[in-house]
Design an enzyme around this catalytic site. Structure first.
Site, PDB file in Angstrom:
ATOM      1  N   GLU A 254       0.845  -1.186   0.000  1.00  0.00           N
ATOM      2  CA  GLU A 254       0.000   0.000   0.000  1.00  0.00           C
ATOM      3  C   GLU A 254       0.886   1.244   0.000  1.00  0.00           C
ATOM      4  OE1 GLU A 254      -2.121  -0.796   3.605  1.00  0.00           O
ATOM      5  OE2 GLU A 254      -2.897  -2.646   2.761  1.00  0.00           O
TER       6      GLU A 254
ATOM      7  N   LEU B 193      -6.049  -1.935  -0.977  1.00  0.00           N
ATOM      8  CA  LEU B 193      -5.860  -1.866   0.468  1.00  0.00           C
ATOM      9  C   LEU B 193      -6.363  -3.161   1.108  1.00  0.00           C
ATOM     10  CD1 LEU B 193      -6.906   1.171   2.694  1.00  0.00           C
ATOM     11  CD2 LEU B 193      -6.245  -1.072   3.490  1.00  0.00           C
TER      12      LEU B 193
ATOM     13  N   HIS C 156      -0.176   1.929  15.476  1.00  0.00           N
ATOM     14  CA  HIS C 156       1.089   2.312  14.851  1.00  0.00           C
ATOM     15  C   HIS C 156       2.273   1.960  15.745  1.00  0.00           C
ATOM     16  CE1 HIS C 156      -2.145   4.680  13.112  1.00  0.00           C
ATOM     17  NE2 HIS C 156      -1.494   4.469  11.988  1.00  0.00           N
TER      18      HIS C 156
END
Ligand SMILES: Cc1ncc(C[n+]2csc(CCOP(=O)(O)OP(=O)(O)O)c2C)c(N)n1
Ligand SMILES: [Mg+2]
Length: 711
Positions: free
Chosen positions: A411, A440, A513
């Site tokens: 991606e 995605l 993240h």
């Protein structure tokens, strides 16, 4: 023989004996004879599987009975068309084997049922349909998990030649993948069909034939009437064809139409093949617990073998000839079963694990002849120190330049150059055929990589964040890592997956993240997981992983610490590939940074810099052992180094449970290390947003405190 199996056998003989020519247009008697031969062999193999199981020498009873019309699909294809098959593909397998001289599908299947080490594809590891010479690629039993790879393979059949790489298959090959009706609901199937449709929408060729064998049941759960057709008939990008498996003329003609259409148009098609399921889901399945007996009995009228028997009579055969052919198939199966027994089983853990454990000389990824051409801004070793992101970028450039079969996919890896800029400029330098964005969907990224690798490419896939590997990890675990195991090393899918990973240490981005859970990667047999602690380490690790992918067909994972991507403090000059000596500090080797004898800090990734700074702050003479390889751990090297130290501190930024330190401490204990061992790790928690993250991630303060109390 049990009542049910005897019933099926008897029913066919009785019903076939009472057939008479119907007067409809006759089909090609030779073609029908070939179809019947494959169907009858498959049927008797199923009956024999039950017998072997009752006798305690057979270990698998999921059969193909009722699905034998899939032989028509094999007959519509060529033996050079790669096939990724449903577990009810006995008919297909027998028909395909008949297309290639010298193959005995009966023997193959019987060796599989009895888990013989002479079985031709898994070498006694499982009962699957697979045969390298027949281009049948073995599949796992995880429902639909082969579909992303099938899409990837169909994609790569065109992409590889476009970038100058020959595939093992002819240019006009068709990939066939089959699955059951219940399996079409699996998100893996839905995702793969979507990815295929997406490819067609962007005008990519995708020669894929998906065969859905619809017996109406997923074990005990019926597919709602009409659902399969509704779900499949209007998939974007796909043609949809339907055939009745009990009607051989329909099955043969429709399968041929579907296969020819895919071959000619290079566009995908779905063949919805209506079947029945005889003998229950498997030997252990008491079907009458959830179905009415009269419904089960009514299915017998749709026996595909009876349909073919009728067609043979219409084409001029006598009932005696049909029954003789049917009985001859039984004799052949019984005779071969006696012949192959007793079988030898795999006899040691080493023998079993050999395909995932074997070590050959890894292929080396060396330097391209004209590196200058790929670095528009000058050679990276001639600029100053590079950050981790820049050094991975330079190393990727070198691998792409040196290996024409290398591709980079993921991606945002294309025009944008990755969310951290790691793939910056690669698309411009090597073109959109080799460096490209995917839809995605992590499952699609990995599936494309799996298929591309089978076709001879070296895929380097990027997963944007570790947290997003988890929704697709079966493609690594169940598919990529098992292919060698289930093919006794005959197939491999060497690839590299780069993953932005670990915690940023500043709480930016929260859990998704900052994922520090890598337990799911460390326990997959055969895959190699590396983690650089600085810009200096990354190029070598990437080159070794690429070399392992090319030379050993290994699946390699490079965990790139996001916190270090742009950290100028960990920047380093770039080591040009021609100056790199592969093997000197290669696989299975950590790296020792000498700093004194008080304590050996065993760590990796962010932990290396953290430990260096912490030792300075604590005033401790600590040497640091950078593991570099998180699976398998460089145990021998570690044990050789650690002997000189009275104390060990394991600094592990992954979680306390399931994290790297568990493996390190175990290795030390098992290796006989008698010094003091402690560990500091992240907490068993997800990571919150903002400054609160410091309470659960591993911090430099934690390491200072641990060093101070240990020394
Ligand atoms: C991911 C996954 N979940 C569950 C199973 C267990 N399982 C094996 S076969 C099956 C039913 C499949 O039905 P269908 O796709 O219609 O194929 P059929 O057996 O009817 O040919 C299930 C649930 C599995 N193998 N994989
Ligand atoms: Mg089914």
């Amino acid at each position: 023989m049990g009542r049910v199996t005897a019933g099926l056998d008897e029913h066919f003989r009785t019903a076939a004996a009472s057939l008479s020519p119907s007067g409809v247009t006759a089909g090609d008697p030779h073609e029908l004879a070939r179809l019947f031969e494959a169907q009858a062999l498959s049927r008797h193999l199923d009956l024999e599987a039950r017998r072997l199981s009752s006798a305690g020498v057979g270990y698998y009873t999921i059969g193909s009975a009722g699905h034998e019309s899939n032989a028509a699909v094999a007959m519509a294809l060529r033996p050079t068309d790669p096939a990724l098959l449903h577990y009810r593909s006995g008919g297909f397998y027998c028909a395909r084997a008949a297309q290639v001289p010298g193959h005995d599908p009966v023997r193959d299947v019987l060796l599989g049922l009895t888990a013989s080490r002479d079985e031709p594809i898994t070498g006694g590891r499982h009962k699957v349909f697979g045969n390298a010479a027949l281009n049948v690629i073995p599949q796992t039993s995880t429902i639909a998990s082969h579909l992303p790879r099938a899409v990837g393979l169909a994609f790569a059949l065109h992409r590889a030649p476009r970038i100058g790489v020959a595939t093992p298959w002819p240019e006009d090959a068709v990939v066939v993948a089959s699955l059951g009706d219940a399996s079409i609901n699996h998100s893996t199937a839905v995702g793969a069909l979507n990815a295929a449709g997406h490819a067609v929408h962007t005008r990519l060729p995708l020669p894929l034939l998906v065969v859905v064998e619809d017996n109406g049941w997923g074990i005990s759960v019926p597919s709602p009437p009409g659902w399969v057709e509704t779900a499949l008939s209007s998939r974007p990008g796909f043609s949809y064809l339907q055939a009745d498996g009990s009607d051989p003329q329909d099955a043969l003609a429709t399968a041929r139409e579907a296969a020819d259409r895919v071959r000619a148009t290079r566009k995908p098609a779905i063949l919805h093949l209506r079947t029945v399921r005889f003998l229950g889901h498997a030997g252990s399945d008491a079907e009458l617990g959830y179905r009415r007996e009269r419904d089960v009995t009514a299915d017998l009228a749709r026996d595909p073998l009876l349909g073919t028997a009728q067609a043979l009579l219409d084409a001029g055969w006598s009932t005696g000839a049909v029954l003789a052919r049917y009985d001859a198939a039984r004799s052949r199966v019984r005779g071969t079963a006696d012949d192959v027994q007793p079988v030898e089983h795999l006899a040691s853990a080493a023998e079993i694990a050999y395909p995932v454990d074997r070590r050959t000389r890894a292929g080396h990824v060396t330097a391209a002849e004209d590196r200058m051409a790929s670095f528009s801004r000058g050679l990276p070793e001639e600029s100053g120190p590079l950050t981790l992101a820049q050094s991975v970028n330079a190393a990727l450039t070198d691998v792409l330049a040196a290996c024409p079969q290398a591709i980079v996919l993921g991606e945002d890896v294309g025009a944008k150059g990755g969310v951290y800029g790691v793939t910056l400029g690669l698309q411009k330098a090597f073109g959109a055929a080799r460096v490209f964005d995917t839809p995605l969907d992590e499952q699609t990224i990995l599936g494309l990589a799996l298929g591309a690798s089978l076709a001879g490419l070296l895929p380097i896939a990027e997963i944007q964040y570790l947290a997003y590997l988890h929704n697709a990890e079966d493609q690594l675990r169940g598919e990529a890592a098992t292919l060698g195991f289930f093919s006794d090393g005959q197939y491999a899918n060497g690839l590299v997956v780069r993953i932005a990973a670990l915690a940023s240490l500043k709480g930016f981005g929260g859990h998704f993240h900052n994922d520090n859970a890598i337990g799911v990667l460390r326990d997959i047999p055969g895959i190699v997981v590396a983690c650089p602690s600085s810009a200096a380490e990354a190029p070598e690790l990437l080159r070794i992983l690429a070399g392992l992918a090319v030379g050993e067909g290994r699946v390699g994972v490079l965990l790139e610490p996001t916190a270090l991507y742009h950290d100028k403090g960990e920047a380093a000059p770039y080591l040009a590939p021609e100056r790199w000596r592969p093997g000197h500090h290669g696989r299975d080797m950590g790296r020792l940074h000498w700093g004194g004898r008080d304590v050996l800090v065993v760590t990796f990734g962010n932990g290396v810099g953290m430990a260096r700074r912490a030792a300075e702050r604590a005033g401790v003479a600590a040497s640091i052992f950078d593991l570099r390889w998180l699976a398998p751990l460089p145990v021998l090297h570690l044990l050789a180094v650690v002997a000189a130290f009275p104390r060990v501190l394991v600094v592990d930024e992954t979680r306390r449970s399931g994290g790297v330190s568990e493996g390190v401490v175990t290795a030390l204990v098992e290796g006989g290390y008698t010094g003091l061992v402690e560990r500091v790790t992240a907490e068993d928690s997800f990571i919150p947003l903002g400054p609160a993250a410091a309470h659960v991630v591993l911090t430099e303060d934690d390491v200072v405190a641990a060093l101070s109390s240990l020394v």
